[in-house]
Design a protein around this motif. Structure first.
Motif, PDB file in Angstrom:
ATOM      1  N   TYR A 174      20.362 -10.897 -26.355  1.00  0.00           N
ATOM      2  CA  TYR A 174      21.573 -11.710 -26.214  1.00  0.00           C
ATOM      3  C   TYR A 174      22.735 -11.081 -26.976  1.00  0.00           C
ATOM      4  O   TYR A 174      23.857 -10.974 -26.453  1.00  0.00           O
TER       5      TYR A 174
ATOM      6  N   THR B  19      21.320 -15.745 -19.718  1.00  0.00           N
ATOM      7  CA  THR B  19      20.781 -17.082 -19.432  1.00  0.00           C
ATOM      8  C   THR B  19      21.874 -17.928 -18.814  1.00  0.00           C
ATOM      9  O   THR B  19      23.065 -17.712 -19.078  1.00  0.00           O
TER      10      THR B  19
ATOM     11  N   THR C  55      17.929 -22.646 -21.633  1.00  0.00           N
ATOM     12  CA  THR C  55      17.671 -21.317 -22.203  1.00  0.00           C
ATOM     13  C   THR C  55      16.187 -20.998 -22.122  1.00  0.00           C
ATOM     14  O   THR C  55      15.784 -19.890 -21.739  1.00  0.00           O
TER      15      THR C  55
END
Length: 823
Positions: free
Chosen positions: A506, A419, A451
Motif C-alpha cells: 500500500y 483496494t 479492505t
C-alpha cells in the motif's frame, strides 16, 4: 547503556548523566538514552520530557510504553486535548496495549465533556475484557453527576445457545439489579444474581452481577432491559445462527441485473438525499437494477416511516432488520438476496449523478479478472479527490453534478488500485462466489471489511479498479460516531496480522501514486471550466470579480488566493497552480522546465489582472518571465533578503525596475533598495506582528537562522557547547531538514524539533515547550527566515540584528535573552 545503568544503580547521578549524554550521540544507543532522559525530566520539566520521549517514540514505533510516557508528559503539562489526540493515534497503531488504553481514558476524562466521555465509554464497554480497564471506566461513569446508575452488557454465544453478560447498579453495586427479558411474546422478570469473573477481577462483588439466558431456538430479537426499561448494551440480541452463504447461482453469461445495496441506520436527510439521487439517476442508466434499502433497526422513527412510504410506492425494495446487526452482517445478508446478480455497496451518506452505474459496470466488465470498481469521490481513501487519502468537504448537488459531468467527458482511463473503498463499491458476483462474503466473526461490526475482502480477492488473482470517470459525493462519518476509533484500532490490528505485506504494498502504491494522472486530468478539465466561467462573468458583467491576481510564492501564501507555488527537492523542480474553488480546491502540478509551456498556455486562458511575486529566494527564474509572456503587470513583495539570491544570471535590476511596485517590509530598507533599483516604485508594508515575548527567561528556543552560512553555524555550535559546558538552563531546537543536525546535536544542547502526526506547528511548539525563535544573524541576509518561522510557529522572536529599523523592532523583534547576548 550498561555503564549508565551501573552508575544509576550506584547512585552516581553525575557520572550517569554524563554517560547518558554521550549515549545520545551513538545511533544504536540513542533511542534508549532519550527514553531515560525523558524519564529523568518528567517530574521537573514535562515539556523537555515530551521532546525526548516523542523523539524516542518515533525511533521505536512499536514501543507502546514509550508512547505512553510521551502521553504522560503532555498530561503533566495540562495539555489534555493534545494528550488525547496523541494517545488515540498511538492506540490505533497498538490497540492491544492495556497501558495505552488506560492512559487514553485518563486523558479523555480531562479533555472531553461528560456527555461525550459517557458516549465513548458506552461504545467501548462491550469490548472491554481487562479488569483494570473496566474498573477505570466504571469509576469514571460513577463520578459523573446525574448519569444513570445502571449499566450492563449482553451478547449471544451461538455454541452455547445462550445470551450472557453482566449488569450492575453503580450507585449500589452490592445489590443485584432487576431485569426484564422479552423474546417474542414471552416476558420474564429476572435478577443478575450469578457471579461474573470480569466483575470480580475488577474489584466488584463476587456474588452477583452476571446473567445467563438460555435461548434454545433461533430468535430474531431478545430484549434485556433494566427495571426502568433502559436496554443493556447489546440489546436487543440477535440470537440466531451465523450467516451461511447461499449456494452459487448457475451462470447465465454476462450479468444484466444489479442490486444497489443501501444500508441505513441513522441520518434522515442524508439517507433520503442519497436514495432520491439514485432514483433520479435511474432513468439515465441502461443497466437494469433495483435499489435495496436495508433498514438496520434505525433509532429515527421519521426515517423508518419515510422508507416504508418509498417501499409502498414501489420505488425501493425495503428490508427491515429486527435488531441492529451492524454493517458487515447486514451486507452479507443483503448480498445473498440475489445470488445471481452483481452488487453495489452504496453508503447512505453518498449522492450519485447521471449514468453512474453504467460507467461503473462497463469498467467491471472490461476484463474477466476485475473484482471491484471504486469511483472518484471527495472522501474515499485512495480515490479521494483532489488529494488521495484526504477527507474533503462534500460538494453540494450542483457542484457534484458539474464534477461528475467533467469526469465523464475528460477521457480518463481506469486505473488499477490496491483496494476498493466501501462508500461506493461495485462487486462482481463471480468474484464474490470465489472469494466469499465478509468476515463477520472477527471484524467486529464494521470498518476495514472491504479492505479485508479486497486483499483476500487479490490472493485469488482478482484485481480492483478505480473509475476516474465517475464522481460520487460522500459525506462520511455518519455511521460509527463514538465507536469509530475502537473499530479502526481493532480491525486494523487484525488486518496487519492477516496480511503482513499489505502495508508495504500500500505504501509503495501511494509513493508511485498511479492515480495522480487521473486527478490531474480532472483538474485540467476544472481549470478550463473555471476560465470559461470567468470569461462568461466578464462578458455578462457578472457582479462577482471576473479577473484575478496570480500570487507566486513558496507555499507560505494564503490558501484563499489564486496562486502558483514552487517546490524543489533533490531530483526535480515543479510548480502547483492553486485556485480556491469551493468546496474542492483546484490544484495542478507542472514539472519544470518540461511543462512550462503548458503552464503558460493554461495561465493565458485565465482572466489575470496582475501577478504578485512573493518570497523570491530559490524561485525558478522562468517564473519571472511570466509577466512578459502573459503581457500583464506585476508587483514584487519582498521579504527574504537580496533579490539577486535567486539566480545570478538573471537581470534582477531590470526585473525590479519594470515592476509596478516593490513592496518592502520595513522603512529602514528603503534607501538600500532605492540605490540598488533606482527606477523601482518602492512601497513600505509594515511587518506582521508576532507574539510579545514573555518577561520570564525562555528555556527552549527554536533556531531561526537558515543554516547555510559557515559563520552562523559555528556561532550556534559554540553556543551549544557553552550551554552544555556551563549547564545553562537552555535547550535549542532545530528543524529536521538541516544537513547540520548531527553537528549541532553533538554539542549536547541541540535537539531536532519533532514532527508529530496530527499536530499543527503551533501545537508542536506548545507541546515541546518551545518559548521563542532566536536568530544570531548580525543582519538580515538573503535567506533570513526568522520572522516567518516565528509567525509560522506563533512564537516571539529574539534577535541581535540591529539593522531592521524602528518598525521591525517595535512590531516583532526584541533583544536576545541575557544568556545568548554574548554568543
Amino acid at each position: 547503556m550498561d555503564i549508565f545503568h551501573r552508575h544509576r544503580n550506584a547512585g552516581e547521578h553525575e557520572l550517569a548523566a554524563s554517560v547518558l549524554e554521550r549515549a545520545t550521540q551513538i545511533a544504536e544507543h540513542r533511542p534508549e538514552a532519550l527514553i531515560w532522559k525523558g524519564i529523568a525530566a518528567l517530574p521537573r520539566n514535562p515539556k523537555l520530557a515530551f521532546l525526548f520521549l516523542v523523539t524516542a517514540a518515533q525511533l521505536l514505533p512499536e514501543r507502546a510504553d514509550v508512547k505512553a510516557l510521551a502521553g504522560r508528559a503532555l498530561l503533566a503539562q495540562g495539555h489534555a486535548e493534545l494528550a488525547t489526540r496523541y494517545l488515540t493515534m498511538a492506540w490505533q497503531k497498538l490497540p492491544g496495549d492495556a497501558t495505552l488504553r488506560m492512559l487514553l481514558w485518563q486523558a479523555r476524562s480531562q479533555s472531553e465533556t461528560p456527555a461525550k466521555l459517557r458516549s465513548m465509554i458506552l461504545a467501548h464497554l462491550p469490548e472491554i475484557n481487562s479488569p483494570k480497564e473496566l474498573a477505570q471506566v466504571l469509576k469514571l461513569l460513577t463520578a459523573q453527576t446525574g448519569a444513570a446508575g445502571t449499566v450492563g452488557v449482553v451478547h449471544y454465544l451461538e455454541q452455547q445457545r445462550e445470551v450472557q453478560g453482566w449488569a450492575i447498579d453503580l450507585g449500589n453495586p452490592h445489590a443485584p439489579v432487576s431485569l426484564k427479558i422479552e423474546a417474542g411474546s414471552a416476558k420474564v422478570d429476572a435478577v443478575a444474581n450469578i457471579p461474573h469473573p470480569l466483575l470480580s477481577a475488577a474489584g466488584l462483588p463476587t456474588t452477583h452481577g452476571g446473567l445467563r439466558i438460555r435461548v434454545p431456538n433461533p430468535t430474531a430479537a431478545v430484549h434485556i432491559r433494566f427495571a426502568d426499561n433502559t436496554p443493556l448494551l447489546g440489546s436487543p440480541v440477535f440470537a440466531a445462527p451465523s450467516f451461511v452463504p447461499p449456494p452459487e447461482h448457475p451462470s447465465l453469461g454476462v450479468q444484466q441485473h444489479v442490486d444497489v445495496l443501501i444500508p441505513v441506520y441513522n441520518g434522515l436527510h442524508e439517507t433520503l438525499e442519497c436514495i432520491n439521487s439514485a432514483l433520479e439517476a435511474r432513468k439515465l442508466n441502461r443497466t437494469p437494477h433495483r435499489l435495496v434499502v436495508i433498514e438496520d433497526a434505525t433509532p429515527v422513527p421519521a426515517l423508518a416511516k419515510a422508507l416504508k412510504m418509498l417501499a409502498g410506492k414501489g420505488k425501493i425494495t425495503l428490508v427491515n432488520n429486527a435488531v441492529n446487526l451492524g454493517f458487515i452482517r447486514t451486507m452479507n445478508r443483503a448480498m445473498a438476496l440475489s445470488p445471481g446478480r452483481d452488487v453495489v455497496w452504496l453508503n447512505a451518506d453518498t449522492r450519485v449523478q447521471g449514468n453512474w452505474l453504467d460507467r461503473l459496470r462497463n469498467i467491471a466488465l472490461s476484463s474477466a479478472d476485475i473484482a471491484s470498481v471504486t469511483p472518484f469521490t471527495n472522501n474515499g481513501e485512495l480515490m479521494s479527490f483532489p488529494q488521495s487519502q484526504v477527507s474533503h468537504a462534500m460538494p453540494n448537488a450542483r457542484e457534484q453534478a458539474a464534477l461528475d459531468e467533467l469526469a465523464k467527458h475528460a477521457n480518463i482511463s481506469p486505473v488499477e488500485i490496491e483496494t476498493g473503498c466501501g462508500f461506493c463499491l461495485y462487486i462482481k458476483r463471480a468474484a464474490l462466489n470465489q472469494v466469499g462474503y465478509l468476515d463477520e466473526v472477527h471484524l467486529a461490526r464494521g470498518y476495514g471489511e472491504e479492505t479485508d475482502w479486497c486483499l483476500r480477492a487479490r490472493s485469488f488473482g482478482w484485481r480492483h479498479m478505480g473509475a476516474p470517470n465517475v464522481f460520487v459525493a460522500h459525506q462520511g462519518g455518519i455511521s460509527f460516531g463514538a465507536e469509530k476509533t475502537l473499530r479502526v484500532a481493532q480491525n486494523n490490528a487484525i488486518l496487519r496480522r492477516r496480511y503482513p505485506d499489505a502495508s508495504v504494498r500500500y505504501n509503495a502504491f501511494c509513493l508511485r501514486d498511479p492515480i495522480k494522472a487521473a486527478r490531474g486530468a480532472l483538474q485540467r478539465a476544472r481549470l478550463a471550466r473555471f476560465a470559461q466561467q470567468s470569461d462568461e462573468r466578464k462578458a455578462s458583467q457578472w457582479p462577482m470579480e471576473a479577473s484575478h491576481s496570480l500570487h507566486i510564492h513558496d507555499g507560505t501564501g494564503a490558501d484563499s488566493i489564486l496562486s502558483l507555488v514552487w517546490h524543489r527537492d533533490s531530483h526535480r523542480t515543479w510548480v502547483t497552480l492553486k485556485a480556491p474553488l469551493a468546496p474542492l480546491p483546484l490544484e495542478l502540478d507542472y514539472e519544470m522546465p518540461g511543462e512550462f509551456s503548458e503552464l503558460v498556455k493554461n495561465l493565458a486562458a485565465l482572466p489575470l489582472k496582475d501577478i504578485v511575486l512573493e518570497h523570491q529566494v530559490q524561485c525558478p527564474s522562468k517564473l519571472c518571465d511570466l509577466p512578459s509572456l502573459l503581457n500583464i503587470p506585476y508587483t514584487i513583495v519582498y521579504r527574504d533578503g537580496h533579490l539577486q539570491g535567486l539566480d545570478a544570471t538573471y537581470d534582477w535590476q531590470r526585473f525590479a525596475n519594470q515592476a509596478e511596485s516593490v513592496v518592502l517590509p520595513w522603512q529602514s530598507w528603503h534607501s538600500a533598495f532605492a540605490e540598488a533599483f533606482p527606477q523601482a516604485n518602492l512601497v513600505i508594508q509594515p511587518c506582521a506582528e508576532l507574539p510579545t515575548p514573555a518577561t520570564s527567561q525562555p528555556n527552549i528556543l527554536l533556531i531561526g537562522d537558515a543554516l547555510d552560512d559557515p559563520e552562523i553555524i559555528q556561532t550556534w555550535v559554540r553556543l551549544g557547547r557553552r550551554i552544555t559546558r556551563e549547564r545553562l538552563p537552555l535547550t535549542l531546537l532545530v528543524k529536521q531538514d538541516t544537513p547540520w543536525l548531527k553537528t549541532l546535536s553533538a554539542t549536547g544542547a541541540v535537539q531536532a524539533l519533532p514532527q508529530v502526526n496530527g499536530f499543527s506547528l503551533p501545537e508542536i511548539a506548545k507541546a515541546t515547550g518551545c518559548d521563542a525563535v532566536v536568530s544570531l544573524a548580525p543582519s538580515p541576509g538573503e535567506k533570513w527566515q526568522a520572522p516567518e518561522l516565528a509567525s509560522e510557529y506563533d512564537l516571539p522572536l529574539y534577535t541581535r540584528c540591529h539593522s531592521l529599523g524602528t518598525e521591525a523592532r517595535a512590531n516583532c523583534v526584541t533583544q536576545l535573552p541575557f544568556s545568548l547576548s554574548q554568543a
